[in-house]
Design a protein around this motif. Structure first.
Motif, PDB file in Angstrom:
ATOM      1  N   PHE A  50       0.829  -1.200   0.000  1.00  0.00           N
ATOM      2  CA  PHE A  50       0.000   0.000   0.000  1.00  0.00           C
ATOM      3  C   PHE A  50       0.868   1.256   0.000  1.00  0.00           C
ATOM      4  N   MET A  51       1.968   1.220   0.755  1.00  0.00           N
ATOM      5  CA  MET A  51       2.864   2.374   0.826  1.00  0.00           C
ATOM      6  C   MET A  51       3.555   2.621  -0.507  1.00  0.00           C
ATOM      7  N   ILE A  52       3.986   1.556  -1.180  1.00  0.00           N
ATOM      8  CA  ILE A  52       4.621   1.694  -2.497  1.00  0.00           C
ATOM      9  C   ILE A  52       3.640   2.316  -3.489  1.00  0.00           C
ATOM     10  N   MET A  53       2.375   1.893  -3.431  1.00  0.00           N
ATOM     11  CA  MET A  53       1.373   2.461  -4.324  1.00  0.00           C
ATOM     12  C   MET A  53       1.223   3.961  -4.085  1.00  0.00           C
ATOM     13  N   HIS A  54       1.151   4.373  -2.830  1.00  0.00           N
ATOM     14  CA  HIS A  54       0.951   5.794  -2.531  1.00  0.00           C
ATOM     15  C   HIS A  54       2.201   6.623  -2.835  1.00  0.00           C
ATOM     16  N   LEU A  55       3.374   6.049  -2.697  1.00  0.00           N
ATOM     17  CA  LEU A  55       4.583   6.776  -3.076  1.00  0.00           C
ATOM     18  C   LEU A  55       4.593   7.034  -4.581  1.00  0.00           C
ATOM     19  N   SER A  56       4.088   6.079  -5.367  1.00  0.00           N
ATOM     20  CA  SER A  56       3.997   6.301  -6.814  1.00  0.00           C
ATOM     21  C   SER A  56       2.985   7.395  -7.126  1.00  0.00           C
ATOM     22  N   LEU A  57       1.917   7.485  -6.341  1.00  0.00           N
ATOM     23  CA  LEU A  57       0.926   8.549  -6.527  1.00  0.00           C
ATOM     24  C   LEU A  57       1.531   9.914  -6.184  1.00  0.00           C
ATOM     25  N   VAL A  58       2.308   9.965  -5.101  1.00  0.00           N
ATOM     26  CA  VAL A  58       2.967  11.220  -4.727  1.00  0.00           C
ATOM     27  C   VAL A  58       3.938  11.646  -5.815  1.00  0.00           C
ATOM     28  N   ALA A  59       4.681  10.703  -6.368  1.00  0.00           N
ATOM     29  CA  ALA A  59       5.662  11.026  -7.406  1.00  0.00           C
ATOM     30  C   ALA A  59       5.004  11.637  -8.634  1.00  0.00           C
ATOM     31  N   ALA A  60       3.761  11.257  -8.921  1.00  0.00           N
ATOM     32  CA  ALA A  60       3.036  11.791 -10.081  1.00  0.00           C
ATOM     33  C   ALA A  60       2.073  12.896  -9.684  1.00  0.00           C
ATOM     34  N   ASN A  61       2.038  13.245  -8.394  1.00  0.00           N
ATOM     35  CA  ASN A  61       1.128  14.266  -7.867  1.00  0.00           C
ATOM     36  C   ASN A  61      -0.316  13.964  -8.259  1.00  0.00           C
ATOM     37  N   THR A  62      -0.751  12.784  -7.868  1.00  0.00           N
ATOM     38  CA  THR A  62      -2.131  12.393  -8.131  1.00  0.00           C
ATOM     39  C   THR A  62      -2.672  11.674  -6.906  1.00  0.00           C
ATOM     40  N   THR A  63      -3.956  11.414  -6.899  1.00  0.00           N
ATOM     41  CA  THR A  63      -4.592  10.683  -5.819  1.00  0.00           C
ATOM     42  C   THR A  63      -5.135   9.367  -6.355  1.00  0.00           C
ATOM     43  N   THR A  64      -5.640   8.541  -5.462  1.00  0.00           N
ATOM     44  CA  THR A  64      -6.209   7.267  -5.888  1.00  0.00           C
ATOM     45  C   THR A  64      -7.362   7.484  -6.855  1.00  0.00           C
ATOM     46  N   ILE A  65      -8.228   8.447  -6.552  1.00  0.00           N
ATOM     47  CA  ILE A  65      -9.362   8.746  -7.432  1.00  0.00           C
ATOM     48  C   ILE A  65      -8.871   9.297  -8.764  1.00  0.00           C
ATOM     49  N   GLU A  66      -7.934  10.230  -8.723  1.00  0.00           N
ATOM     50  CA  GLU A  66      -7.436  10.854  -9.950  1.00  0.00           C
ATOM     51  C   GLU A  66      -6.659   9.873 -10.805  1.00  0.00           C
ATOM     52  N   ALA A  67      -5.972   8.931 -10.172  1.00  0.00           N
ATOM     53  CA  ALA A  67      -5.228   7.927 -10.942  1.00  0.00           C
ATOM     54  C   ALA A  67      -6.176   7.112 -11.812  1.00  0.00           C
ATOM     55  N   TYR A  68      -7.374   6.880 -11.317  1.00  0.00           N
ATOM     56  CA  TYR A  68      -8.365   6.168 -12.119  1.00  0.00           C
ATOM     57  C   TYR A  68      -8.927   7.088 -13.199  1.00  0.00           C
ATOM     58  N   GLU A  69      -9.211   8.346 -12.849  1.00  0.00           N
ATOM     59  CA  GLU A  69      -9.813   9.273 -13.808  1.00  0.00           C
ATOM     60  C   GLU A  69      -8.890   9.585 -14.974  1.00  0.00           C
ATOM     61  N   LYS A  70      -7.600   9.754 -14.688  1.00  0.00           N
ATOM     62  CA  LYS A  70      -6.695  10.226 -15.735  1.00  0.00           C
ATOM     63  C   LYS A  70      -6.221   9.116 -16.667  1.00  0.00           C
ATOM     64  N   LYS A  71      -6.731   7.902 -16.489  1.00  0.00           N
ATOM     65  CA  LYS A  71      -6.378   6.838 -17.422  1.00  0.00           C
ATOM     66  C   LYS A  71      -6.803   7.186 -18.841  1.00  0.00           C
ATOM     67  N   THR A  72      -7.849   8.000 -18.954  1.00  0.00           N
ATOM     68  CA  THR A  72      -8.334   8.385 -20.272  1.00  0.00           C
ATOM     69  C   THR A  72      -7.627   9.617 -20.815  1.00  0.00           C
ATOM     70  N   ASN A  73      -6.708  10.186 -20.033  1.00  0.00           N
ATOM     71  CA  ASN A  73      -6.015  11.402 -20.460  1.00  0.00           C
ATOM     72  C   ASN A  73      -4.561  11.349 -20.011  1.00  0.00           C
ATOM     73  N   PRO A  74      -3.620  11.121 -20.921  1.00  0.00           N
ATOM     74  CA  PRO A  74      -2.210  10.986 -20.533  1.00  0.00           C
ATOM     75  C   PRO A  74      -1.575  12.288 -20.051  1.00  0.00           C
ATOM     76  N   LYS A  75      -2.188  13.431 -20.369  1.00  0.00           N
ATOM     77  CA  LYS A  75      -1.618  14.717 -19.955  1.00  0.00           C
ATOM     78  C   LYS A  75      -2.193  15.121 -18.604  1.00  0.00           C
ATOM     79  N   TRP A  76      -1.380  15.008 -17.572  1.00  0.00           N
ATOM     80  CA  TRP A  76      -1.834  15.349 -16.218  1.00  0.00           C
ATOM     81  C   TRP A  76      -1.212  16.687 -15.828  1.00  0.00           C
ATOM     82  N   GLN A  77      -2.024  17.711 -15.732  1.00  0.00           N
ATOM     83  CA  GLN A  77      -1.517  19.077 -15.603  1.00  0.00           C
ATOM     84  C   GLN A  77      -0.879  19.368 -14.250  1.00  0.00           C
ATOM     85  N   TYR A  78      -1.137  18.520 -13.235  1.00  0.00           N
ATOM     86  CA  TYR A  78      -0.609  18.808 -11.901  1.00  0.00           C
ATOM     87  C   TYR A  78       0.736  18.147 -11.620  1.00  0.00           C
ATOM     88  N   ASP A  79       1.245  17.361 -12.539  1.00  0.00           N
ATOM     89  CA  ASP A  79       2.540  16.707 -12.345  1.00  0.00           C
ATOM     90  C   ASP A  79       3.657  17.714 -12.598  1.00  0.00           C
TER      91      ASP A  79
END
Length: 311
Positions: free
Chosen positions: A230-259
């Motif tokens: 679980f910690m490894i998953m959240h560290l990957s989210l922090v590295a991309a500046n996203t959340t669990t919800i946003e990680a699912y949402e942005k699958k349809t959009n490769p350009k993530w403006q907050y990274d």
């Protein structure tokens, strides 16, 4: 007729209260096995055994304090709600009076027929929550368990009876971090007892203390492995500046403006610039003043994506 899972949200709240008792129960069992049954008595054996026991107990108590501090910081800290009467800033040059779902015009006079409830994440749109009857800031989502909109919501965690959002996400990560270190320490320190238990070696203590040691080892091994994933998953989210919800949402959009890049994502979005506060569940006053993202309402975006949106 389809089931409405959100009707069971009150049950999730009750489950969360039970989980807090469960967590504290595991901590008490672990404390009994490590301190009172095994390494506490070993302090009086003398020689290397006493030195090893002292080192284990010292590190165990330090990690336990940090774990409990982080845990109750997550439990007791409001994850961040939308301020009363909050309204999005209007960029008149770009014409970002994005449409909201509802009547044709709201009381602020925004045209609501041309807007969507949730726009393209790379082209952020003003959103409106029909359940809360209020505007939703960027990266904000409605939690059906809490019954309100949460700033930069990651998920609702039954283990802490709270949402994990903008204001307590760092505390949640520290809770995972110290939980992993504590459970790994307990697992490694009790491993010789566990091996002796199956190899017929001599083990001091009563049948009750041996059973407590065995159960403690199994529980802490299971938790250390699960929390590590679980910690490894959240560290990957922090590295991309996203959340669990946003990680699912942005699958349809490769350009993530907050990274903004890993370093900026880590410092300017979650942990702050003051390194003295990185490993404690708190922020310095300077960081809270100079980093708007820590307040959950304003988030910097990639300059190149901003330029594309203005084009």
């Amino acid at each position: 007729m389809a089931w409405n899972v959100f009707k069971f949200c009150t049950a999730l709240r009750a489950l969360g209260s039970i989980m807090i008792v469960f967590v504290l129960g595991i901590i008490c069992l672990t404390y009994y096995a490590v301190v009172l049954a095994d390494f506490g008595p070993a302090l009086f054996l003398g020689g290397l055994d006493s030195l090893t026991a002292f080192a284990v107990l010292l590190l165990f108590h330090f990690l336990l304090v940090m774990l409990l501090w982080s845990y109750f910081a997550v439990v007791l800290t409001d994850p961040g709600g939308v301020p009363p009467n909050w309204k999005p800033a209007i960029d008149e040059e770009r014409g970002d009076t994005d449409p909201l779902v509802g009547s044709e015009y709201n009381r602020e006079g925004f045209n609501l027929n041309q807007l969507t409830m949730l726009g393209d994440p790379a082209n952020e749109r003003i959103r409106f929550c029909r359940k809360c009857n209020q505007y939703k800031p960027p990266r904000c989502h409605h939690c059906s368990v809490c019954g309100r909109c949460i700033l930069k919501m990651d998920h609702h965690c039954v283990w802490v009876v709270n949402c994990v959002g903008a204001l307590n996400y760092k505390y949640f990560l520290l809770f995972l971090f110290y939980t992993f270190l504590e459970t790994a320490l307990v697992t490694l320190s009790l491993l010789p007892y566990f091996i002796s238990f199956f190899t017929g070696g001599e083990l001091p203590g009563t049948p009750g203390t041996l059973a407590a040691t065995f159960i403690t080892f199994v529980l802490n091994l299971a938790f250390s492995l699960s929390v590590m994933g679980f910690m490894i998953m959240h560290l990957s989210l922090v590295a991309a500046n996203t959340t669990t919800i946003e990680a699912y949402e942005k699958k349809t959009n490769p350009k993530w403006q907050y990274d903004l890049g890993r370093k900026k994502n880590f410092q300017q979005q979650v942990f702050g610039l003051d390194k003295r506060y990185w490993f404690i569940p708190a922020y310095s006053d300077d960081d809270l003043r100079r980093i708007p993202a820590l307040q959950g309402l304003e988030y910097p975006t990639k300059p190149e994506l901003n330029a594309l949106q203005h084009f």
